[in-house]
Design a protein around this motif. Structure first.
Motif, PDB file in Angstrom:
ATOM      1  N   TRP A   1      -9.306   2.382  -6.271  1.00 15.42           N
ATOM      2  CA  TRP A   1      -8.252   1.306  -6.077  1.00 15.42           C
ATOM      3  C   TRP A   1      -9.196   0.488  -6.485  1.00 15.42           C
ATOM      4  O   TRP A   1     -10.899   1.144  -6.338  1.00 15.42           O
TER       5      TRP A   1
ATOM      6  N   ARG B   1     -10.201   3.328   4.570  1.00 14.88           N
ATOM      7  CA  ARG B   1     -10.877   2.712   4.252  1.00 14.88           C
ATOM      8  C   ARG B   1      -9.509   1.825   3.372  1.00 14.88           C
ATOM      9  O   ARG B   1     -10.482  -0.218   3.342  1.00 14.88           O
ATOM     10  N   ILE B   2      -9.070   2.080   2.536  1.00 11.79           N
ATOM     11  CA  ILE B   2      -8.422   0.855   1.442  1.00 11.79           C
ATOM     12  C   ILE B   2      -7.947  -0.271   2.713  1.00 11.79           C
ATOM     13  O   ILE B   2      -7.707  -1.275   1.859  1.00 11.79           O
TER      14      ILE B   2
ATOM     15  N   THR C   1      -9.915  -2.599   4.402  1.00  4.51           N
ATOM     16  CA  THR C   1     -11.211  -3.966   3.509  1.00  4.51           C
ATOM     17  C   THR C   1      -9.723  -4.763   2.378  1.00  4.51           C
ATOM     18  O   THR C   1     -10.335  -5.440   2.107  1.00  4.51           O
ATOM     19  N   ARG C   2      -8.618  -4.376   2.728  1.00  2.00           N
ATOM     20  CA  ARG C   2      -7.544  -4.639   1.558  1.00  2.00           C
ATOM     21  C   ARG C   2      -6.963  -5.656   3.164  1.00  2.00           C
ATOM     22  O   ARG C   2      -6.681  -7.276   2.507  1.00  2.00           O
TER      23      ARG C   2
ATOM     24  N   TYR D   1      -4.090   0.425  -8.529  1.00  2.00           N
ATOM     25  CA  TYR D   1      -5.068   1.658  -8.301  1.00  2.00           C
ATOM     26  C   TYR D   1      -4.208   2.881  -9.279  1.00  2.00           C
ATOM     27  O   TYR D   1      -2.826   2.947 -10.005  1.00  2.00           O
TER      28      TYR D   1
ATOM     29  N   CYS E   1       0.706  -0.975   0.091  1.00  2.00           N
ATOM     30  CA  CYS E   1      -0.064  -0.202  -0.040  1.00  2.00           C
ATOM     31  C   CYS E   1       0.935   0.937  -0.463  1.00  2.00           C
ATOM     32  O   CYS E   1       1.121   1.575   1.246  1.00  2.00           O
TER      33      CYS E   1
ATOM     34  N   ASP F   1      -3.958  -6.286  -6.404  1.00  2.00           N
ATOM     35  CA  ASP F   1      -4.609  -4.947  -6.182  1.00  2.00           C
ATOM     36  C   ASP F   1      -4.178  -4.171  -7.498  1.00  2.00           C
ATOM     37  O   ASP F   1      -2.884  -4.302  -7.765  1.00  2.00           O
TER      38      ASP F   1
ATOM     39  N   VAL G   1     -10.249   8.582   1.724  1.00  2.00           N
ATOM     40  CA  VAL G   1     -10.186   6.793   1.834  1.00  2.00           C
ATOM     41  C   VAL G   1      -8.855   6.142   1.896  1.00  2.00           C
ATOM     42  O   VAL G   1      -9.328   4.406   1.939  1.00  2.00           O
ATOM     43  N   ARG G   2      -7.745   6.482   2.423  1.00  2.00           N
ATOM     44  CA  ARG G   2      -6.825   5.647   2.588  1.00  2.00           C
ATOM     45  C   ARG G   2      -6.819   4.795   3.402  1.00  2.00           C
ATOM     46  O   ARG G   2      -6.753   3.562   3.246  1.00  2.00           O
TER      47      ARG G   2
ATOM     48  N   ILE H   1     -12.819   0.538  -4.628  1.00  2.00           N
ATOM     49  CA  ILE H   1     -12.968   2.413  -3.537  1.00  2.00           C
ATOM     50  C   ILE H   1     -12.786   3.270  -3.753  1.00  2.00           C
ATOM     51  O   ILE H   1     -11.159   3.177  -4.773  1.00  2.00           O
ATOM     52  N   GLU H   2     -13.308   4.822  -4.417  1.00  2.00           N
ATOM     53  CA  GLU H   2     -12.658   5.833  -4.735  1.00  2.00           C
ATOM     54  C   GLU H   2     -13.162   7.074  -4.052  1.00  2.00           C
ATOM     55  O   GLU H   2     -13.967   7.613  -3.162  1.00  2.00           O
TER      56      GLU H   2
END
Length: 255
Positions: free
Chosen positions: A207, A229-230, A233-234, A248, A193, A246, A226-227, A219-220
């Motif tokens: 992403w 959350r990514i 989620t990842r 992005y 990441c 993944d 949103v960092r 996710i966008e």
């Protein structure tokens, strides 16, 4: 035999694993193969071999085509130099390819196929590995790239009008920072990441994980928002599936 020339290797791009993304050429070449090689990447990535087998089960109608699976060697983490580590790994893979072909293509001639995620020309080493096999003829069937899948999934344009973009890796983003001369970067092969190493201000991310597959996650938004959350989620997706692919797109906001 299908009348193929002696020892021809066909690298077939299969997109991100959805049968709907196979080209007609890919289907034709799968059925023209005498031997299809399917790599196994360990229990954690068993889904990847399963998806290749599922594609063959769906589109392969030639009863003479054989399928052989092999265990993919792992990179030696003890080698400190990155390029040397990758080069040694490619040597080891080429040896496994050669041994598997010799064991299953006893006649010594025929067409061998490898199903390649995405496209064999973009951040895939199959062409470099194939070059180690000596006099074997190599052909490539293009596939849908993960970049195409990402931009289509988010319904965005890859570049601004008349502007360039760059495709890079997570390692280079971490080590070198934002690439010069562009406001758009597509980042692949990023297990760490690496967007977390950038100042998120004035930057938007699109992403996607497992793009084009049933497990697809998108996710966008502004990177600063949103960092986290990514990241969460990842981590959850990787724990659930045992692996993750993944990609992005990062774009600096217009002045």
């Amino acid at each position: 035999m299908t009348g193929a020339p002696p020892r021809e290797l066909v690298l077939i791009g299969i997109g991100t694993g959805s049968i709907e993304h196979l080209t007609l050429q890919a289907v034709r070449e799968i059925n023209a193969a005498d031997l299809i090689l399917i790599p196994r990447k360990g229990a954690a990535k068993a889904d990847l071999a399963h998806l290749r087998r599922a594609i063959c089960n769906e589109v392969l109608s030639n009863p003479a085509t054989r399928i052989a699976e092999f265990d993919l060697p792992e990179r030696d983490p003890a080698t400190p130099d990155y390029l040397r580590r990758v080069d040694d790994w490619h040597d080891a893979i080429a040896q496994v390819w050669a041994a598997t072909i010799a064991a299953h293509l006893l006649e010594g001639t025929g067409r061998i196929a490898l199903l390649i995620w995405g496209d064999p020309a973009l951040y895939d080493s199959s062409l470099r590995i194939a070059a180690r096999l000596g006099t074997m003829t190599v052909r490539v069937v293009p596939g849908i790239m993960s970049i195409n899948m990402l931009t289509a999934a988010h319904a965005i344009a890859l570049n601004r009008i008349g502007a360039p973009f760059i495709v890079t890796t997570g390692r280079r983003l971490r080590e070198e920072g934002w690439p010069q001369g562009t406001d758009t970067a597509i980042v692949m092969l990023d297990g760490e990441c690496s967007f977390t190493h950038l100042d998120p201000g004035g930057m938007t991310i699109w992403w996607g994980a497992y793009v084009g597959m049933p497990e697809q996650i998108l996710i966008e938004g502004p990177l600063a928002e949103v960092r986290d959350r990514i990241l969460a989620t990842r981590a959850q997706a990787r724990a659930r599936h045992g692996w993750i692919m993944d990609i992005y797109l990062l774009r600096k906001d217009a002045a």
